[in-house]
Design a protein around this motif. Structure first.
Motif, PDB file in Angstrom:
ATOM      1  N   LEU A   9      37.619  46.969  44.443  1.00 40.54           N
ATOM      2  CA  LEU A   9      36.323  47.116  43.836  1.00 40.54           C
ATOM      3  C   LEU A   9      35.945  46.117  43.126  1.00 40.54           C
ATOM      4  O   LEU A   9      34.955  45.913  42.469  1.00 40.54           O
ATOM      5  N   GLY A  10      36.752  45.149  42.642  1.00 45.70           N
ATOM      6  CA  GLY A  10      36.243  43.716  42.130  1.00 45.70           C
ATOM      7  C   GLY A  10      36.657  44.093  40.318  1.00 45.70           C
ATOM      8  O   GLY A  10      36.113  42.896  40.014  1.00 45.70           O
ATOM      9  N   TYR A  11      37.330  44.764  40.316  1.00 43.61           N
ATOM     10  CA  TYR A  11      37.669  44.977  38.704  1.00 43.61           C
ATOM     11  C   TYR A  11      38.981  44.568  38.199  1.00 43.61           C
ATOM     12  O   TYR A  11      39.188  44.288  36.922  1.00 43.61           O
ATOM     13  N   ALA A  12      39.656  44.486  38.961  1.00 47.43           N
ATOM     14  CA  ALA A  12      41.284  44.049  38.890  1.00 47.43           C
ATOM     15  C   ALA A  12      41.527  42.644  39.424  1.00 47.43           C
ATOM     16  O   ALA A  12      41.325  42.334  40.474  1.00 47.43           O
ATOM     17  N   GLN A  13      42.012  41.604  38.634  1.00 48.43           N
ATOM     18  CA  GLN A  13      42.278  40.409  38.954  1.00 48.43           C
ATOM     19  C   GLN A  13      43.868  39.762  38.785  1.00 48.43           C
ATOM     20  O   GLN A  13      44.386  40.379  38.091  1.00 48.43           O
ATOM     21  N   SER A  14      44.046  39.058  39.581  1.00 46.34           N
ATOM     22  CA  SER A  14      45.265  38.516  39.358  1.00 46.34           C
ATOM     23  C   SER A  14      45.366  36.732  39.325  1.00 46.34           C
ATOM     24  O   SER A  14      44.183  36.146  39.563  1.00 46.34           O
ATOM     25  N   ALA A  15      46.201  36.219  38.780  1.00 50.82           N
ATOM     26  CA  ALA A  15      46.522  34.702  38.899  1.00 50.82           C
ATOM     27  C   ALA A  15      47.878  34.451  39.033  1.00 50.82           C
ATOM     28  O   ALA A  15      48.738  35.129  38.837  1.00 50.82           O
TER      29      ALA A  15
ATOM     30  N   TYR B 169      48.299  39.957  35.994  1.00 52.90           N
ATOM     31  CA  TYR B 169      47.113  40.674  36.477  1.00 52.90           C
ATOM     32  C   TYR B 169      46.379  41.537  35.398  1.00 52.90           C
ATOM     33  O   TYR B 169      47.086  41.775  34.295  1.00 52.90           O
ATOM     34  N   GLY B 170      45.266  41.967  35.414  1.00 52.84           N
ATOM     35  CA  GLY B 170      44.652  42.638  34.652  1.00 52.84           C
ATOM     36  C   GLY B 170      43.268  43.155  34.922  1.00 52.84           C
ATOM     37  O   GLY B 170      42.718  42.975  36.188  1.00 52.84           O
ATOM     38  N   VAL B 171      42.404  43.743  34.112  1.00 55.44           N
ATOM     39  CA  VAL B 171      41.126  44.429  34.335  1.00 55.44           C
ATOM     40  C   VAL B 171      39.983  43.437  33.774  1.00 55.44           C
ATOM     41  O   VAL B 171      40.343  43.213  32.451  1.00 55.44           O
ATOM     42  N   THR B 172      39.023  43.301  34.336  1.00 50.68           N
ATOM     43  CA  THR B 172      37.690  42.433  33.631  1.00 50.68           C
ATOM     44  C   THR B 172      36.640  43.549  33.485  1.00 50.68           C
ATOM     45  O   THR B 172      36.307  44.145  34.645  1.00 50.68           O
TER      46      THR B 172
ATOM     47  N   TRP C 280      35.843  35.596  37.281  1.00 57.59           N
ATOM     48  CA  TRP C 280      37.154  35.061  37.349  1.00 57.59           C
ATOM     49  C   TRP C 280      37.200  33.730  38.015  1.00 57.59           C
ATOM     50  O   TRP C 280      36.341  33.455  38.720  1.00 57.59           O
ATOM     51  N   PRO C 281      38.083  32.961  37.398  1.00 55.71           N
ATOM     52  CA  PRO C 281      38.189  31.667  38.112  1.00 55.71           C
ATOM     53  C   PRO C 281      38.361  31.806  39.643  1.00 55.71           C
ATOM     54  O   PRO C 281      39.244  32.766  40.291  1.00 55.71           O
ATOM     55  N   SER C 282      38.136  30.802  40.465  1.00 57.34           N
ATOM     56  CA  SER C 282      38.271  31.132  41.776  1.00 57.34           C
ATOM     57  C   SER C 282      38.834  29.643  42.727  1.00 57.34           C
ATOM     58  O   SER C 282      39.293  29.677  43.654  1.00 57.34           O
ATOM     59  N   GLN C 283      38.821  28.673  42.042  1.00 52.63           N
ATOM     60  CA  GLN C 283      39.026  27.266  42.455  1.00 52.63           C
ATOM     61  C   GLN C 283      40.686  27.234  42.340  1.00 52.63           C
ATOM     62  O   GLN C 283      41.252  27.202  41.099  1.00 52.63           O
TER      63      GLN C 283
END
Length: 230
Positions: free
Chosen positions: A128-134, A147-150, A225-228
């Motif tokens: 859904l676009g709310y949880a992100q990872s690096a 990971y976490g939530v934005t 969130w960063p994408s590059q």
């Protein structure tokens, strides 16, 4: 001491009413996206005592956060990060990050609260676009991740892992300045860890946190969130 029992209604009691010393506000309910997003917007997060306990919803009296003005890299940490060699990506392997956060042992933690229900819930938030990872890689191998939530201008950090010395430190040092540059105002680390204290994390009172959270949630960063990859 009052701990509220949740029902099917997507609602939480006022987190300022938490009386339990550990910050447990409520028990039960579910991990649906709507309930999770409401919880985070109120400064509440889910946790388990173990993989088979009911869901425990927390809002600790002492909240561990990182603010832009307190973020730092000390000399030793800066040297460690500078000498680290890795390739950084964002939202490339969310599912694998979840699995490794759940399975990689930590010296100060027995077992894991990140059970299959939690992993399923955060995978849904990711879709859904709310949880992100690096992620950080070396020679094609995933060696660290988080990971976490934005929401708004807040990153709610959930978990990180490291398979090599300094991997998670280098990843965090790579990510955080990008969040500040994008306009993020607050990183919620939930509870104190020595690891994040080295980056300028500090404990603040619950009421202070909730006030800062309200302001930061109303802000809109330049990018979510960063994408590059780097």
């Amino acid at each position: 001491m009052t701990i509220y029992l949740l029902n099917d209604s997507i609602a939480f009691p006022d987190p300022r009413r938490t009386e339990d010393p550990s910050g447990i506000l409520a028990v039960g309910g579910d991990l649906s996206p709507s309930r999770l997003l409401l919880a985070y917007s109120l400064g509440i997060f889910p946790w388990y005592d173990d993989a088979y306990s009911p869901i425990l919803w927390h809002c600790p009296d002492d909240r561990f956060v990182i603010r832009p003005e307190h973020y730092r890299l000390g000399r030793t940490l800066r040297k460690s990060v500078k000498n680290f060699e890795g390739h950084y990506t964002y939202n490339r392997s969310f599912s694998e990050v979840l699995d490794l956060c759940a399975s990689v042992p930590r010296h100060d933690q027995l077992g894991t609260w990140l059970n299959e229900d939690m992993k399923t819930a955060y995978l849904e938030l990711h879709k859904l676009g709310y949880a992100q990872s690096a992620e950080v890689w070396r020679d094609g191998r995933l060696i660290g991740g988080l990971y976490g939530v934005t929401l708004g201008a807040v990153f709610f950090g959930e978990s990180m892992f490291s398979l090599e010395p300094s991997a998670s430190k280098a990843l965090f040092a790579q990510l955080v300045p990008q969040l500040w540059d994008a306009g993020y105002q607050l990183i919620d680390c939930q509870i104190y860890t020595d690891h994040l204290a080295r980056f300028g994390g500090l404990e603040i009172e619950r009421d202070t946190f909730l006030s800062e959270l309200e302001v930061a949630l109303s802000a809109k960063p330049k990018r979510k969130w960063p994408s590059q990859s780097t």
